[in-house]
Motif scaffolding. Structure first.
Motif, PDB file in Angstrom:
ATOM      1  N   GLU A   1      75.947  72.757  16.387  1.00 48.75           N
ATOM      2  CA  GLU A   1      77.285  72.515  15.840  1.00 48.75           C
ATOM      3  C   GLU A   1      77.333  72.839  14.072  1.00 48.75           C
ATOM      4  O   GLU A   1      78.389  72.714  13.420  1.00 48.75           O
ATOM      5  N   PHE A   2      76.341  73.409  13.817  1.00 46.11           N
ATOM      6  CA  PHE A   2      75.923  73.908  12.299  1.00 46.11           C
ATOM      7  C   PHE A   2      77.081  75.645  12.590  1.00 46.11           C
ATOM      8  O   PHE A   2      77.404  75.676  10.839  1.00 46.11           O
ATOM      9  N   TYR A   3      77.149  75.939  13.309  1.00 48.41           N
ATOM     10  CA  TYR A   3      77.809  77.322  12.342  1.00 48.41           C
ATOM     11  C   TYR A   3      78.837  76.898  12.820  1.00 48.41           C
ATOM     12  O   TYR A   3      80.235  77.679  12.535  1.00 48.41           O
ATOM     13  N   GLY A   4      79.308  76.167  14.545  1.00 51.08           N
ATOM     14  CA  GLY A   4      80.788  76.573  14.525  1.00 51.08           C
ATOM     15  C   GLY A   4      80.972  77.452  14.969  1.00 51.08           C
ATOM     16  O   GLY A   4      81.294  78.091  15.856  1.00 51.08           O
ATOM     17  N   THR A   5      82.345  77.766  14.404  1.00 47.76           N
ATOM     18  CA  THR A   5      83.136  79.373  14.306  1.00 47.76           C
ATOM     19  C   THR A   5      83.142  80.255  13.321  1.00 47.76           C
ATOM     20  O   THR A   5      83.487  80.770  13.716  1.00 47.76           O
ATOM     21  N   GLN A   6      82.248  79.353  12.889  1.00 45.41           N
ATOM     22  CA  GLN A   6      81.673  80.867  11.533  1.00 45.41           C
ATOM     23  C   GLN A   6      81.510  82.245  11.970  1.00 45.41           C
ATOM     24  O   GLN A   6      80.394  82.342  12.641  1.00 45.41           O
ATOM     25  N   THR A   7      81.486  83.086  11.305  1.00 47.40           N
ATOM     26  CA  THR A   7      81.415  84.691  11.753  1.00 47.40           C
ATOM     27  C   THR A   7      80.350  85.086  10.774  1.00 47.40           C
ATOM     28  O   THR A   7      81.051  84.979   9.356  1.00 47.40           O
TER      29      THR A   7
ATOM     30  N   SER B   1      80.995  92.519   9.953  1.00 48.37           N
ATOM     31  CA  SER B   1      81.464  92.282  11.166  1.00 48.37           C
ATOM     32  C   SER B   1      82.067  91.717  12.309  1.00 48.37           C
ATOM     33  O   SER B   1      82.667  91.690  12.601  1.00 48.37           O
ATOM     34  N   GLY B   2      82.203  90.537  11.644  1.00 49.19           N
ATOM     35  CA  GLY B   2      83.102  89.689  12.053  1.00 49.19           C
ATOM     36  C   GLY B   2      82.439  88.687  13.776  1.00 49.19           C
ATOM     37  O   GLY B   2      83.141  87.981  14.221  1.00 49.19           O
ATOM     38  N   LEU B   3      81.905  89.309  13.548  1.00 45.30           N
ATOM     39  CA  LEU B   3      80.298  88.559  14.361  1.00 45.30           C
ATOM     40  C   LEU B   3      80.201  86.926  14.231  1.00 45.30           C
ATOM     41  O   LEU B   3      79.956  86.389  13.703  1.00 45.30           O
ATOM     42  N   LEU B   4      80.251  85.968  15.563  1.00 41.00           N
ATOM     43  CA  LEU B   4      79.531  84.645  15.587  1.00 41.00           C
ATOM     44  C   LEU B   4      78.735  84.807  14.942  1.00 41.00           C
ATOM     45  O   LEU B   4      77.382  85.566  15.421  1.00 41.00           O
ATOM     46  N   LEU B   5      77.857  83.592  13.971  1.00 42.83           N
ATOM     47  CA  LEU B   5      76.578  83.894  13.428  1.00 42.83           C
ATOM     48  C   LEU B   5      76.061  83.193  14.587  1.00 42.83           C
ATOM     49  O   LEU B   5      74.832  83.421  14.557  1.00 42.83           O
ATOM     50  N   ILE B   6      76.381  82.198  15.714  1.00 40.87           N
ATOM     51  CA  ILE B   6      75.460  81.758  17.130  1.00 40.87           C
ATOM     52  C   ILE B   6      75.037  82.433  17.735  1.00 40.87           C
ATOM     53  O   ILE B   6      73.920  82.443  17.874  1.00 40.87           O
ATOM     54  N   ASN B   7      75.624  83.991  17.759  1.00 43.86           N
ATOM     55  CA  ASN B   7      74.783  85.454  17.425  1.00 43.86           C
ATOM     56  C   ASN B   7      73.441  85.380  17.839  1.00 43.86           C
ATOM     57  O   ASN B   7      72.912  85.769  18.577  1.00 43.86           O
ATOM     58  N   HIS B   8      73.240  85.436  16.489  1.00 49.72           N
ATOM     59  CA  HIS B   8      71.671  85.059  15.743  1.00 49.72           C
ATOM     60  C   HIS B   8      71.074  84.827  16.559  1.00 49.72           C
ATOM     61  O   HIS B   8      70.157  85.256  17.106  1.00 49.72           O
ATOM     62  N   ILE B   9      71.278  83.467  17.282  1.00 51.48           N
ATOM     63  CA  ILE B   9      70.918  82.626  17.665  1.00 51.48           C
ATOM     64  C   ILE B   9      70.323  82.636  18.866  1.00 51.48           C
ATOM     65  O   ILE B   9      69.338  83.593  19.386  1.00 51.48           O
ATOM     66  N   GLU B  10      71.454  82.965  19.381  1.00 50.69           N
ATOM     67  CA  GLU B  10      72.006  83.677  21.044  1.00 50.69           C
ATOM     68  C   GLU B  10      70.841  84.892  21.442  1.00 50.69           C
ATOM     69  O   GLU B  10      70.066  84.751  22.377  1.00 50.69           O
ATOM     70  N   ASP B  11      71.203  85.367  20.500  1.00 54.89           N
ATOM     71  CA  ASP B  11      69.854  87.227  21.081  1.00 54.89           C
ATOM     72  C   ASP B  11      68.407  86.873  20.638  1.00 54.89           C
ATOM     73  O   ASP B  11      67.517  87.543  21.531  1.00 54.89           O
ATOM     74  N   GLY B  12      68.347  85.857  19.699  1.00 50.48           N
ATOM     75  CA  GLY B  12      66.715  86.050  18.855  1.00 50.48           C
ATOM     76  C   GLY B  12      65.806  84.899  20.782  1.00 50.48           C
ATOM     77  O   GLY B  12      65.044  85.107  20.561  1.00 50.48           O
ATOM     78  N   LEU B  13      66.884  84.630  20.869  1.00 54.68           N
ATOM     79  CA  LEU B  13      66.707  83.261  22.341  1.00 54.68           C
ATOM     80  C   LEU B  13      65.851  84.311  23.600  1.00 54.68           C
ATOM     81  O   LEU B  13      65.244  84.330  23.693  1.00 54.68           O
ATOM     82  N   LYS B  14      66.752  85.002  23.238  1.00 51.01           N
ATOM     83  CA  LYS B  14      66.554  86.279  24.442  1.00 51.01           C
ATOM     84  C   LYS B  14      65.475  87.089  24.306  1.00 51.01           C
ATOM     85  O   LYS B  14      64.853  87.329  25.261  1.00 51.01           O
TER      86      LYS B  14
ATOM     87  N   GLN C   1      66.774  91.788  16.485  1.00 55.18           N
ATOM     88  CA  GLN C   1      68.287  91.364  16.725  1.00 55.18           C
ATOM     89  C   GLN C   1      69.023  91.208  15.386  1.00 55.18           C
ATOM     90  O   GLN C   1      70.280  92.258  15.017  1.00 55.18           O
ATOM     91  N   ASN C   2      67.763  91.493  13.838  1.00 58.76           N
ATOM     92  CA  ASN C   2      68.967  91.882  12.824  1.00 58.76           C
ATOM     93  C   ASN C   2      69.158  92.951  12.885  1.00 58.76           C
ATOM     94  O   ASN C   2      69.910  94.020  12.233  1.00 58.76           O
ATOM     95  N   TYR C   3      68.325  93.603  13.096  1.00 60.11           N
ATOM     96  CA  TYR C   3      67.811  95.334  13.398  1.00 60.11           C
ATOM     97  C   TYR C   3      69.310  96.038  14.277  1.00 60.11           C
ATOM     98  O   TYR C   3      70.127  96.997  13.499  1.00 60.11           O
ATOM     99  N   LYS C   4      69.242  95.081  15.353  1.00 62.72           N
ATOM    100  CA  LYS C   4      70.272  95.869  16.108  1.00 62.72           C
ATOM    101  C   LYS C   4      71.694  95.882  16.170  1.00 62.72           C
ATOM    102  O   LYS C   4      72.243  96.621  15.955  1.00 62.72           O
TER     103      LYS C   4
END
Length: 159
Positions: free
Chosen positions: A9-15, A19-32, A115-118
């Motif tokens: 909710e906090f990130y919504g559709t922010q990128t 790079s234009g990536l969705l901010l939530i990608n950082h969380i999703e990759d980190g959780l993996k 995640q950040n390094y990738k």
């Protein structure tokens, strides 16, 4: 997970700006990553919340956010992550690093830095004005975390 819903909710559709990536990608990759290293549920939940409170600006903007339903141990871990992670930023000397207070914080930092390094290597290496400094920064973190990115993580599947 309540904490994931809060960050989503906090990130919504922010990128990201560059790079234009969705901010939530950082969380999703980190959780993996956290799942791959068998991190605790508490660490996974706190990892979801860390961007909301990590920087001083974010902390001050979000201190009154409604965290009902989030356990106090997860909030405390998020704050401890903030303290440890902010002790060594890219503009600082690695000797400023305060050390790991617990395994959960170390696991969260492993997920964050991998995640950040990738993304750095994929989208910014050789293009960012501080490429050399940031490359060294990540390698310093890998030394602090006692991980070998190339050996253990370069082929990790984020899919």
């Amino acid at each position: 997970m309540k904490e994931y819903k809060l960050i989503k909710e906090f990130y919504g559709t922010q990128t990201t700006q560059r790079s234009g990536l969705l901010l939530i990608n950082h969380i999703e990759d980190g959780l993996k990553i956290l799942e791959a290293i068998s991190a605790s549920q508490r660490a996974q939940k706190a990892y979801c919340l860390h961007p909301i409170l990590q920087s001083d600006e974010a902390f001050n903007q979000n201190i009154s956010m409604n965290f009902s339903g989030v356990s106090s141990d997860v909030l405390l871990l998020t704050m401890e992550y903030r303290r440890v992670a902010n002790s060594y930023l890219s503009s600082m000397n690695p000797h400023n690093f305060v050390g790991f207070s617990c395994t959960d914080v170390r696991h969260m930092l492993v997920a964050d830095k991998i995640q950040n390094y990738k993304d750095f290597m994929k989208y910014h290496f050789g293009k960012h004005e501080r490429t050399n400094q940031l490359f060294q920064y990540f390698n310093n973190w890998f030394d602090l975390l006692d991980i070998n990115y190339e050996k253990d993580w370069s082929s990790f599947s984020f899919a």
